[in-house]
Design a protein around this motif. Structure first.
Motif, PDB file in Angstrom:
ATOM      1  N   TYR A  52       0.839  -1.198   0.000  1.00  0.00           N
ATOM      2  CA  TYR A  52       0.000   0.000   0.000  1.00  0.00           C
ATOM      3  C   TYR A  52       0.877   1.252   0.000  1.00  0.00           C
ATOM      4  N   VAL A  53       1.914   1.273   0.837  1.00  0.00           N
ATOM      5  CA  VAL A  53       2.827   2.412   0.883  1.00  0.00           C
ATOM      6  C   VAL A  53       3.491   2.616  -0.469  1.00  0.00           C
ATOM      7  N   HIS A  54       3.915   1.517  -1.103  1.00  0.00           N
ATOM      8  CA  HIS A  54       4.545   1.623  -2.423  1.00  0.00           C
ATOM      9  C   HIS A  54       3.582   2.223  -3.441  1.00  0.00           C
ATOM     10  N   ARG A  55       2.311   1.773  -3.421  1.00  0.00           N
ATOM     11  CA  ARG A  55       1.324   2.303  -4.375  1.00  0.00           C
ATOM     12  C   ARG A  55       1.069   3.784  -4.167  1.00  0.00           C
ATOM     13  N   LYS A  56       1.249   4.272  -2.927  1.00  0.00           N
ATOM     14  CA  LYS A  56       1.017   5.679  -2.617  1.00  0.00           C
ATOM     15  C   LYS A  56       2.267   6.537  -2.809  1.00  0.00           C
ATOM     16  N   SER A  57       3.396   5.912  -3.145  1.00  0.00           N
ATOM     17  CA  SER A  57       4.659   6.632  -3.234  1.00  0.00           C
ATOM     18  C   SER A  57       4.906   7.143  -4.650  1.00  0.00           C
ATOM     19  N   ALA A  58       5.948   7.967  -4.786  1.00  0.00           N
ATOM     20  CA  ALA A  58       6.337   8.462  -6.112  1.00  0.00           C
ATOM     21  C   ALA A  58       6.978   7.361  -6.946  1.00  0.00           C
ATOM     22  N   ARG A  59       7.261   6.227  -6.328  1.00  0.00           N
ATOM     23  CA  ARG A  59       7.907   5.106  -7.020  1.00  0.00           C
ATOM     24  C   ARG A  59       6.894   4.071  -7.512  1.00  0.00           C
ATOM     25  N   VAL A  60       5.626   4.421  -7.542  1.00  0.00           N
ATOM     26  CA  VAL A  60       4.571   3.462  -7.842  1.00  0.00           C
ATOM     27  C   VAL A  60       4.747   2.801  -9.202  1.00  0.00           C
ATOM     28  N   ASP A  61       5.341   3.502 -10.178  1.00  0.00           N
ATOM     29  CA  ASP A  61       5.525   2.924 -11.511  1.00  0.00           C
ATOM     30  C   ASP A  61       6.808   2.109 -11.629  1.00  0.00           C
ATOM     31  N   LYS A  62       7.557   2.010 -10.543  1.00  0.00           N
ATOM     32  CA  LYS A  62       8.809   1.251 -10.525  1.00  0.00           C
ATOM     33  C   LYS A  62       8.600  -0.066  -9.780  1.00  0.00           C
ATOM     34  N   PRO A  63       9.610  -0.946  -9.783  1.00  0.00           N
ATOM     35  CA  PRO A  63       9.398  -2.281  -9.197  1.00  0.00           C
ATOM     36  C   PRO A  63       9.162  -2.257  -7.694  1.00  0.00           C
ATOM     37  N   PHE A  64       8.330  -3.194  -7.242  1.00  0.00           N
ATOM     38  CA  PHE A  64       8.213  -3.527  -5.826  1.00  0.00           C
ATOM     39  C   PHE A  64       8.745  -4.948  -5.689  1.00  0.00           C
ATOM     40  N   VAL A  65       9.853  -5.109  -4.985  1.00  0.00           N
ATOM     41  CA  VAL A  65      10.516  -6.408  -4.872  1.00  0.00           C
ATOM     42  C   VAL A  65      10.541  -6.810  -3.402  1.00  0.00           C
ATOM     43  N   SER A  66      10.090  -8.030  -3.123  1.00  0.00           N
ATOM     44  CA  SER A  66      10.012  -8.527  -1.748  1.00  0.00           C
ATOM     45  C   SER A  66      10.993  -9.678  -1.542  1.00  0.00           C
ATOM     46  N   VAL A  67      11.687  -9.646  -0.402  1.00  0.00           N
ATOM     47  CA  VAL A  67      12.595 -10.731  -0.026  1.00  0.00           C
ATOM     48  C   VAL A  67      12.203 -11.207   1.364  1.00  0.00           C
ATOM     49  N   ASN A  68      11.879 -12.482   1.496  1.00  0.00           N
ATOM     50  CA  ASN A  68      11.534 -13.049   2.795  1.00  0.00           C
ATOM     51  C   ASN A  68      12.815 -13.531   3.471  1.00  0.00           C
ATOM     52  N   CYS A  69      13.324 -12.751   4.408  1.00  0.00           N
ATOM     53  CA  CYS A  69      14.595 -13.069   5.057  1.00  0.00           C
ATOM     54  C   CYS A  69      14.512 -14.324   5.914  1.00  0.00           C
ATOM     55  N   ALA A  70      13.306 -14.718   6.320  1.00  0.00           N
ATOM     56  CA  ALA A  70      13.144 -15.907   7.153  1.00  0.00           C
ATOM     57  C   ALA A  70      13.086 -17.183   6.330  1.00  0.00           C
ATOM     58  N   ALA A  71      12.687 -17.075   5.067  1.00  0.00           N
ATOM     59  CA  ALA A  71      12.456 -18.272   4.249  1.00  0.00           C
ATOM     60  C   ALA A  71      13.689 -18.692   3.454  1.00  0.00           C
ATOM     61  N   ILE A  72      14.664 -17.794   3.299  1.00  0.00           N
ATOM     62  CA  ILE A  72      15.829 -18.091   2.475  1.00  0.00           C
ATOM     63  C   ILE A  72      16.997 -18.466   3.374  1.00  0.00           C
ATOM     64  N   PRO A  73      17.640 -19.616   3.147  1.00  0.00           N
ATOM     65  CA  PRO A  73      18.770 -20.023   3.991  1.00  0.00           C
ATOM     66  C   PRO A  73      19.868 -18.964   4.021  1.00  0.00           C
ATOM     67  N   GLU A  74      20.577 -18.909   5.148  1.00  0.00           N
ATOM     68  CA  GLU A  74      21.589 -17.875   5.335  1.00  0.00           C
ATOM     69  C   GLU A  74      22.617 -17.849   4.214  1.00  0.00           C
ATOM     70  N   ASN A  75      23.051 -19.035   3.767  1.00  0.00           N
ATOM     71  CA  ASN A  75      24.110 -19.079   2.759  1.00  0.00           C
ATOM     72  C   ASN A  75      23.625 -18.626   1.387  1.00  0.00           C
ATOM     73  N   LEU A  76      22.315 -18.467   1.208  1.00  0.00           N
ATOM     74  CA  LEU A  76      21.770 -18.007  -0.072  1.00  0.00           C
ATOM     75  C   LEU A  76      21.329 -16.546  -0.017  1.00  0.00           C
ATOM     76  N   LEU A  77      21.084 -16.026   1.187  1.00  0.00           N
ATOM     77  CA  LEU A  77      20.460 -14.711   1.292  1.00  0.00           C
ATOM     78  C   LEU A  77      21.362 -13.591   0.771  1.00  0.00           C
ATOM     79  N   GLU A  78      22.667 -13.667   1.020  1.00  0.00           N
ATOM     80  CA  GLU A  78      23.566 -12.617   0.550  1.00  0.00           C
ATOM     81  C   GLU A  78      23.538 -12.517  -0.973  1.00  0.00           C
TER      82      GLU A  78
END
Length: 459
Positions: free
Chosen positions: A160-186
């Motif tokens: 919602y914040v992204h849709r209300k921002s000036a960046r609304v036409d640019k990418p919204f990218v999500s990373v789940n830090c809990a779901a990705i193993p430590e050795n892959l997250l970096e």
């Protein structure tokens, strides 16, 4: 939702593409696995890969693992090709979608991958205050920390914040830090150069570069290893990142939103989270109240989910009965909006009359929402909490801690239909700890539900 479709089945995948786009997905297409890998490395990104079952799926999944590209894969093919479907699942595909494509099945798969509902339904004054603050800061470039219990809708608010921002036409990218193993997250965050490690056969762009110009959501950032937090701090401060194995900094232009279901101030005191990183992230804090603390939202959300799942399942839309409404309002909802959504989905399927009656408002094991604990409701919140605590304690007497822990973990996993990431969030433990516990239970011969199922459903 970004979908990458790999292969071609004489127009059948074209039909699947149209369905996905109608459901709001942005779709990329690659004819071969090599083209698909180049697309994923380039930073164009995908939240889901859908691949023709006739292609070498094992090769794709092995390449993704070797190159540390974290994206779920589903296979699709003609409905009669049962052997190919079994082989695809054994190779590592999460699901198999028969073709010709079914619109409702495509919608269900996309919904499962995106996990959280994208609809923001707000009626309660407590949540309206949070939304007002979100509106006020959305247009800024400030980093935002969204906190709240698991299932309250933190990612929904971030979008919602992204849709209300000036960046609304640019990418919204999500990373789940809990779901990705430590050795892959970096590598997932910062990308890597060719030869940086075994399997790095080409340069790969990470989520920071993928989100450049837009918004990067760091979901459940409290689960990030403290060593990686130092590199993240530098990236936020300097707007520069270093790919794994790289020697030249890469400039990025992003707005950071982070979420946590834990108290990060406590994590700082315990040495599990960097204080300087917390200051960088917590320019503005949007704290989402638990569902039990915004009762006016319960019925509005329940009615919304009732309409949603009636449409998805091709069933008639039924209103909630008066008794069902009272049941929903009286429940404690420890899983918050996510638990309510699952409950209403189940109720839509179980209801048989012209209304969704109280008999359809059930937990995954078929029990009433209050469970086995009956608590007289006091008008005083403190007294009510004390009554609940006393009743729960009495119900546990005579059982070992290990038994209580096991039942809590398995019941939570049932509630989440086997989704380990969601269950770990509700339980307040890491995904690694949950996996270790489930491995112990399986070794003891205890039935553990697979993703998308429950012990009740598979019994």
């Amino acid at each position: 939702m970004r979908l990458l479709i790999v292969g071609s089945l004489n127009g059948q995948l074209t039909a699947a593409t149209r369905i996905a786009m109608d459901k709001g997905a942005s779709v990329l297409q690659a004819d071969t696995i090599d083209t698909a890998l180049r697309t994923l490395r380039s930073g164009r990104g995908a939240d889901l890969v859908m691949i023709d079952v006739s292609l070498p799926i094992q090769r794709l999944i092995t390449s993704l693992e070797e190159e540390r590209i974290h994206v779920p894969v589903v296979a699709c093919g003609i409905a009669t090709d049962a052997k190919a479907a079994v082989a695809a699942i054994r190779a590592g595909a999460k699901e198999y979608i028969p073709l010709p494509p079914d619109a409702e099945l495509i919608a269900a798969v996309l919904s499962a991958v995106t996990a959280d509902s994208r609809d923001l339904v707000v009626r309660d004054e407590a949540m309206q205050a949070v939304l007002k603050l979100a509106d006020q800061v959305a247009g800024s470039e400030a980093s935002i920390l969204i906190t709240g219990e698991s299932g309250t809708g933190k990612e929904v608010l971030a979008r919602y914040v992204h849709r209300k921002s000036a960046r609304v036409d640019k990418p919204f990218v999500s990373v789940n830090c809990a779901a990705i193993p430590e050795n892959l997250l970096e590598s997932e965050l910062f990308g890597h150069e060719k030869g940086a490690f075994t399997g790095a056969v080409a340069r790969r762009v990470g989520k920071f570069e993928e989100a450049s110009g837009g918004t990067l959501l760091l979901d459940e950032i409290s689960e990030m290893d403290v060593r990686l937090q130092a590199k993240l701090l530098r990236a936020i401060q300097e707007r520069m990142i270093d790919r794994v194995g790289g020697g030249k900094p890469v400039p990025v232009d992003i707005r950071i939103i982070a979420t946590s279901n834990r108290n990060l101030a406590d994590a700082v005191k315990e040495g599990r989270f960097r204080e300087d990183l917390l200051y960088r992230l917590n320019v503005v804090n949007l704290k989402i109240p638990s569902l039990r603390d915004r009762p006016a939202d319960i019925l509005a959300l329940a009615e919304h989910f009732g309409r949603k799942y009636a449409e998805i399942n091709g069933m008639p839309e039924r209103p909630l009965s008066a008794d069902a409404k009272r049941e929903l309002i009286a429940a404690r909802w420890p899983g918050n909006v996510r638990e309510l959504e699952n409950t209403i989905h189940r109720a839509v399927l179980l209801a048989s009359g012209i209304e969704i009656g109280v008999e359809a408002i059930r937990s995954p094991d078929g029990a009433r929402m209050e469970g086995n604990v009956t608590v007289p409701r006091s008008t005083d919140p403190a007294a009510r909490a004390a009554q609940t605590a006393e009743a729960v304690t009495r119900a546990l007497v005579g059982r070992t801690v290990a038994e209580v822990e096991r039942d809590l973990i398995l019941d939570t996993l049932d509630h989440c239909l086997g989704n380990r990431t969601h269950a770990a969030k509700i339980l307040g433990i890491s995904i690694r700890t949950l996996r270790n516990k489930l491995n112990e239970y399986e070794a003891e011969g205890i039935d553990v539900p697979d993703p998308g199922t429950s012990r009740i459903a598979t019994a």
